[in-house]
Scaffold this motif. Structure first.
Motif, PDB file in Angstrom:
ATOM      1  N   GLU A   1     -14.162  25.639 -33.269  1.00 15.28           N
ATOM      2  CA  GLU A   1     -14.774  24.366 -33.629  1.00 15.28           C
ATOM      3  C   GLU A   1     -14.096  23.736 -34.843  1.00 15.28           C
ATOM      4  OE1 GLU A   1     -18.900  25.326 -34.070  1.00 15.28           O
ATOM      5  OE2 GLU A   1     -19.274  25.213 -31.905  1.00 15.28           O
ATOM      6  N   LYS A   2     -13.734  24.540 -35.820  1.00 18.88           N
ATOM      7  CA  LYS A   2     -13.082  24.014 -37.022  1.00 18.88           C
ATOM      8  C   LYS A   2     -11.666  23.529 -36.745  1.00 18.88           C
ATOM      9  CE  LYS A   2     -15.566  26.534 -40.598  1.00 18.88           C
ATOM     10  NZ  LYS A   2     -15.459  27.522 -41.692  1.00 18.88           N
ATOM     11  N   ASN A   3     -11.018  24.091 -35.735  1.00 15.00           N
ATOM     12  CA  ASN A   3      -9.621  23.766 -35.450  1.00 15.00           C
ATOM     13  C   ASN A   3      -9.441  23.063 -34.110  1.00 15.00           C
ATOM     14  OD1 ASN A   3      -8.362  25.126 -37.806  1.00 15.00           O
ATOM     15  ND2 ASN A   3      -9.407  26.881 -36.914  1.00 15.00           N
ATOM     16  N   ALA A   4     -10.468  22.405 -33.630  1.00 16.06           N
ATOM     17  CA  ALA A   4     -10.431  21.809 -32.292  1.00 16.06           C
ATOM     18  C   ALA A   4      -9.285  20.824 -32.127  1.00 16.06           C
ATOM     19  CB  ALA A   4     -11.758  21.138 -31.978  1.00 16.06           C
ATOM     20  N   ASP A   5      -9.052  19.963 -33.109  1.00 15.00           N
ATOM     21  CA  ASP A   5      -7.984  18.968 -32.986  1.00 15.00           C
ATOM     22  C   ASP A   5      -6.609  19.621 -32.963  1.00 15.00           C
ATOM     23  OD1 ASP A   5      -9.772  16.870 -32.870  1.00 15.00           O
ATOM     24  OD2 ASP A   5      -9.687  16.487 -35.032  1.00 15.00           O
ATOM     25  N   ALA A   6      -6.392  20.605 -33.812  1.00 18.08           N
ATOM     26  CA  ALA A   6      -5.101  21.292 -33.845  1.00 18.08           C
ATOM     27  C   ALA A   6      -4.860  22.058 -32.545  1.00 18.08           C
ATOM     28  CB  ALA A   6      -5.032  22.243 -35.034  1.00 18.08           C
ATOM     29  N   ILE A   7      -5.889  22.692 -32.016  1.00 17.86           N
ATOM     30  CA  ILE A   7      -5.764  23.429 -30.761  1.00 17.86           C
ATOM     31  C   ILE A   7      -5.465  22.465 -29.625  1.00 17.86           C
ATOM     32  CG2 ILE A   7      -7.020  24.826 -29.072  1.00 17.86           C
ATOM     33  CD1 ILE A   7      -8.503  26.069 -31.531  1.00 17.86           C
TER      34      ILE A   7
ATOM     35  N   THR B   1      -4.001  19.495 -29.810  1.00 18.47           N
ATOM     36  CA  THR B   1      -2.629  19.013 -29.976  1.00 18.47           C
ATOM     37  C   THR B   1      -1.625  20.062 -29.525  1.00 18.47           C
ATOM     38  OG1 THR B   1      -3.317  17.628 -31.829  1.00 18.47           O
ATOM     39  CG2 THR B   1      -0.971  18.128 -31.659  1.00 18.47           C
ATOM     40  N   PHE B   2      -1.849  21.312 -29.906  1.00 23.62           N
ATOM     41  CA  PHE B   2      -0.953  22.392 -29.508  1.00 23.62           C
ATOM     42  C   PHE B   2      -0.913  22.537 -27.986  1.00 23.62           C
ATOM     43  CE2 PHE B   2      -0.479  26.821 -28.192  1.00 23.62           C
ATOM     44  CZ  PHE B   2       0.796  27.080 -28.669  1.00 23.62           C
ATOM     45  N   CYS B   3      -2.085  22.531 -27.348  1.00 21.98           N
ATOM     46  CA  CYS B   3      -2.145  22.702 -25.892  1.00 21.98           C
ATOM     47  C   CYS B   3      -1.473  21.550 -25.163  1.00 21.98           C
ATOM     48  CB  CYS B   3      -3.590  22.845 -25.427  1.00 21.98           C
ATOM     49  SG  CYS B   3      -4.352  24.392 -25.955  1.00 21.98           S
ATOM     50  N   ARG B   4      -1.718  20.331 -25.624  1.00 19.80           N
ATOM     51  CA  ARG B   4      -1.080  19.170 -24.984  1.00 19.80           C
ATOM     52  C   ARG B   4       0.435  19.228 -25.146  1.00 19.80           C
ATOM     53  NH1 ARG B   4      -4.771  14.873 -23.760  1.00 19.80           N
ATOM     54  NH2 ARG B   4      -6.854  15.417 -24.484  1.00 19.80           N
ATOM     55  N   GLY B   5       0.892  19.593 -26.327  1.00 25.63           N
ATOM     56  CA  GLY B   5       2.333  19.707 -26.563  1.00 25.63           C
ATOM     57  C   GLY B   5       2.966  20.789 -25.709  1.00 25.63           C
ATOM     58  N   THR B   6       2.279  21.921 -25.589  1.00 19.37           N
ATOM     59  CA  THR B   6       2.776  23.016 -24.759  1.00 19.37           C
ATOM     60  C   THR B   6       2.850  22.592 -23.299  1.00 19.37           C
ATOM     61  OG1 THR B   6       1.849  24.631 -26.289  1.00 19.37           O
ATOM     62  CG2 THR B   6       2.387  25.414 -24.080  1.00 19.37           C
ATOM     63  N   ASN B   7       1.818  21.900 -22.815  1.00 16.89           N
ATOM     64  CA  ASN B   7       1.822  21.423 -21.429  1.00 16.89           C
ATOM     65  C   ASN B   7       2.973  20.463 -21.180  1.00 16.89           C
ATOM     66  OD1 ASN B   7      -0.408  22.923 -20.750  1.00 16.89           O
ATOM     67  ND2 ASN B   7      -1.847  21.251 -21.058  1.00 16.89           N
TER      68      ASN B   7
END
Length: 64
Positions: free
Chosen positions: A22-28, A30-36
């Protein structure tokens, strides 16, 4: 007694993991979208066409 301690311990760990997500939702996100996007760039077009999902229907009528 051992099982209840294990369940209680697992509950604490689950709460801690949930809090981290929950605290890192935006970073997670962004990371997932970039990885995809990275992996999409490595796939050749015929494979993309083969595995492409059809568009989702806008409505659903259970009578049909």
């Amino acid at each position: 007694r051992f099982k209840s301690e294990t369940c209680l311990h697992a509950k604490v760990e689950t709460d801690a993991v949930t809090e981290v997500f929950e605290k890192n939702a935006d970073a997670i996100d962004t990371f997932c979208r970039g990885t995809n996007e990275f992996w999409k760039g490595l796939i050749i077009q015929p494979v993309k066409d083969y595995v492409a999902m059809p568009p989702k229907p806008r409505t659903y009528d259970p009578k049909k």
